[in-house]
Design a protein around this motif. Structure first.
Motif, mmCIF file in Angstrom:
data_model
loop_
_atom_site.group_PDB
_atom_site.id
_atom_site.type_symbol
_atom_site.label_atom_id
_atom_site.label_comp_id
_atom_site.label_asym_id
_atom_site.label_seq_id
_atom_site.Cartn_x
_atom_site.Cartn_y
_atom_site.Cartn_z
ATOM 1 N N GLY A 163 7.781 -26.549 81.522
ATOM 2 C CA GLY A 163 6.893 -26.014 82.543
ATOM 3 C C GLY A 163 5.541 -25.547 82.054
ATOM 4 O O GLY A 163 4.763 -24.967 82.820
ATOM 5 N N PHE A 164 5.224 -25.809 80.778
ATOM 6 C CA PHE A 164 3.910 -25.445 80.263
ATOM 7 C C PHE A 164 2.864 -26.462 80.716
ATOM 8 O O PHE A 164 3.163 -27.639 80.896
ATOM 9 C CB PHE A 164 3.923 -25.388 78.734
ATOM 10 C CG PHE A 164 4.647 -24.196 78.171
ATOM 11 C CD1 PHE A 164 3.962 -23.027 77.883
ATOM 12 C CD2 PHE A 164 6.010 -24.248 77.937
ATOM 13 C CE1 PHE A 164 4.627 -21.922 77.364
ATOM 14 C CE2 PHE A 164 6.683 -23.152 77.418
ATOM 15 C CZ PHE A 164 5.992 -21.984 77.132
ATOM 16 N N ILE A 165 1.655 -25.980 80.872
ATOM 17 C CA ILE A 165 0.532 -26.840 81.228
ATOM 18 C C ILE A 165 -0.371 -26.948 80.010
ATOM 19 O O ILE A 165 -0.806 -25.928 79.454
ATOM 20 C CB ILE A 165 -0.260 -26.259 82.414
ATOM 21 C CG1 ILE A 165 0.645 -26.091 83.633
ATOM 22 C CG2 ILE A 165 -1.438 -27.155 82.764
ATOM 23 C CD1 ILE A 165 -0.006 -25.333 84.768
ATOM 24 N N ASN A 166 -0.629 -28.166 79.584
ATOM 25 C CA ASN A 166 -1.454 -28.380 78.396
ATOM 26 C C ASN A 166 -2.923 -28.256 78.767
ATOM 27 O O ASN A 166 -3.471 -29.094 79.473
ATOM 28 C CB ASN A 166 -1.157 -29.764 77.810
ATOM 29 C CG ASN A 166 -1.663 -29.893 76.385
ATOM 30 O OD1 ASN A 166 -2.330 -28.998 75.878
ATOM 31 N ND2 ASN A 166 -1.345 -30.996 75.751
ATOM 32 N N ALA A 180 -2.556 -26.753 70.074
ATOM 33 C CA ALA A 180 -2.797 -26.789 71.518
ATOM 34 C C ALA A 180 -2.913 -25.380 72.069
ATOM 35 O O ALA A 180 -2.463 -24.408 71.457
ATOM 36 C CB ALA A 180 -1.664 -27.526 72.230
ATOM 37 N N ILE A 181 -3.552 -25.288 73.219
ATOM 38 C CA ILE A 181 -3.524 -24.069 74.019
ATOM 39 C C ILE A 181 -2.840 -24.436 75.324
ATOM 40 O O ILE A 181 -3.259 -25.374 76.004
ATOM 41 C CB ILE A 181 -4.939 -23.527 74.290
ATOM 42 C CG1 ILE A 181 -5.611 -23.123 72.974
ATOM 43 C CG2 ILE A 181 -4.881 -22.328 75.225
ATOM 44 C CD1 ILE A 181 -7.043 -22.675 73.139
ATOM 45 N N TYR A 198 -0.876 -19.408 75.780
ATOM 46 C CA TYR A 198 -0.334 -19.424 74.422
ATOM 47 C C TYR A 198 -1.193 -20.290 73.505
ATOM 48 O O TYR A 198 -1.637 -21.377 73.902
ATOM 49 C CB TYR A 198 1.068 -20.029 74.407
ATOM 50 C CG TYR A 198 2.164 -19.201 75.023
ATOM 51 C CD1 TYR A 198 3.115 -18.570 74.222
ATOM 52 C CD2 TYR A 198 2.282 -19.080 76.404
ATOM 53 C CE1 TYR A 198 4.150 -17.838 74.787
ATOM 54 C CE2 TYR A 198 3.304 -18.349 76.975
ATOM 55 C CZ TYR A 198 4.236 -17.728 76.157
ATOM 56 O OH TYR A 198 5.259 -17.004 76.715
ATOM 57 N N ALA A 199 -1.383 -19.830 72.284
ATOM 58 C CA ALA A 199 -1.888 -20.687 71.216
ATOM 59 C C ALA A 199 -0.666 -21.265 70.512
ATOM 60 O O ALA A 199 0.219 -20.524 70.080
ATOM 61 C CB ALA A 199 -2.735 -19.892 70.237
#
Length: 288
Positions: A163-166, A180-181, A198-199
């Motif tokens: 569910g993270f968005i790049n 990536a962030i 997030y970093a």
């Protein structure tokens, strides 16, 4: 080759449960064994006042997976919450994949809150094949067969599944030292949307482990970027003992929350995303 020979070649799966869930545990063990998995059931554990952490040290030493059946019976055993943290630390030290199995709706103990449960609430029989396939798939995972670039892509795909968005990829952050962030959004109990940035640093090792310097560099980057809330390190190996101790204290000492997904936890996450196992470990699984 006989079924017994097949079982001996399979990694051992250890099943742990509250005494009131013994019949459910036995049903799961029978089902997994019918799928030719090597399962060990402790019929003498989780009694009140027993020292769970101490008794588990010898019992799980030969296991690759530790399955904990989560139910109201388990949650209502007050002594479990104290012992669970010791057991989880022991499993991590031994590189044993931990997988909680949710049998029914219940309040998840804080010590298990960060773990994604394998959901069996709809019934044991309905989910046995899925569980067996997940265990069989992840038994074939060998991160060292991947290149560093492929491992990084695996992590990217997994974060998207979670569910993270790049927001920014490595190419956009070429001078930053991170990969990536990413952003994660979730709602609080009142329905308001929270946004966490997030970093992310991905570290692939063959003959070493993530050390303190790696973690400090990641935290240093986050400190310089006020728009980033947290740090995330994903690695195929385990942390050094010094690094593990530092991570536990980092939120207080640095003011930056840091999350580490090591090789053991990465396998556990892939238990829930077997399509990624097929994609990245197709050769070892015997697929084209």
């Amino acid at each position: 080759m006989t079924n017994i020979d097949n079982l001996e070649k399979q990694p051992q799966v250890f099943v742990s449960y509250a005494i009131a869930d013994r019949e459910a545990a036995r049903a799961i063990v029978r089902g997994l064994r019918s799928h030719n998995l090597n399962v060990w059931l402790d019929d003498n554990q989780l009694y009140p006042r027993s020292n769970w952490a101490e008794s588990m040290r010898s019992a799980v030493s030969a296991s690759a997976y530790f399955l904990l059946l989560v139910s109201k019976h388990l949650v209502n055993s007050h002594w479990v919450s104290k012992e669970t943290e010791d057991v989880l630390k022991e499993l991590q030290n031994r590189d044993i994949t931990f997988l909680p199995i949710l049998l029914e709706d219940c309040d998840i103990p804080p010590s298990l809150a960060t773990y994604q449960c394998f959901d069996m609430r709809s019934g044991i029989e309905d989910n046995l094949e899925k569980l067996a396939n997940a265990l069989r798939f992840t038994a074939e995972i060998d991160f060292e067969k991947l290149s560093p670039q492929t491992f990084e892509q695996l992590v990217t795909d997994l974060l998207q599944k979670l569910g993270f968005i790049n927001l920014q990829s490595e190419s956009q952050q070429s001078d930053s030292g991170i990969d990536a962030i990413v952003e994660f959004r979730h709602k609080d109990p009142f329905g308001a949307e929270n946004r966490e940035v997030y970093a992310v640093e991905t570290k692939f090792y063959r003959d070493s482990r993530a050390d303190l310097r790696t973690l400090q560099q990641l935290i240093g980057y986050v400190k310089k970027n006020p728009k980033i809330d947290k740090a995330l390190l994903v690695t195929n190996g385990n942390l050094t003992s010094v690094a593990l101790d530092w991570v536990s204290d980092a939120p207080k000492s640095t003011g930056i929350p840091i999350r580490v997904v090591d090789g053991t936890e990465l396998k556990r996450l892939l238990l829930h995303n077997t399509e990624l196992v097929s994609k990245y470990f197709a050769t070892s699984l015997g697929h084209a």
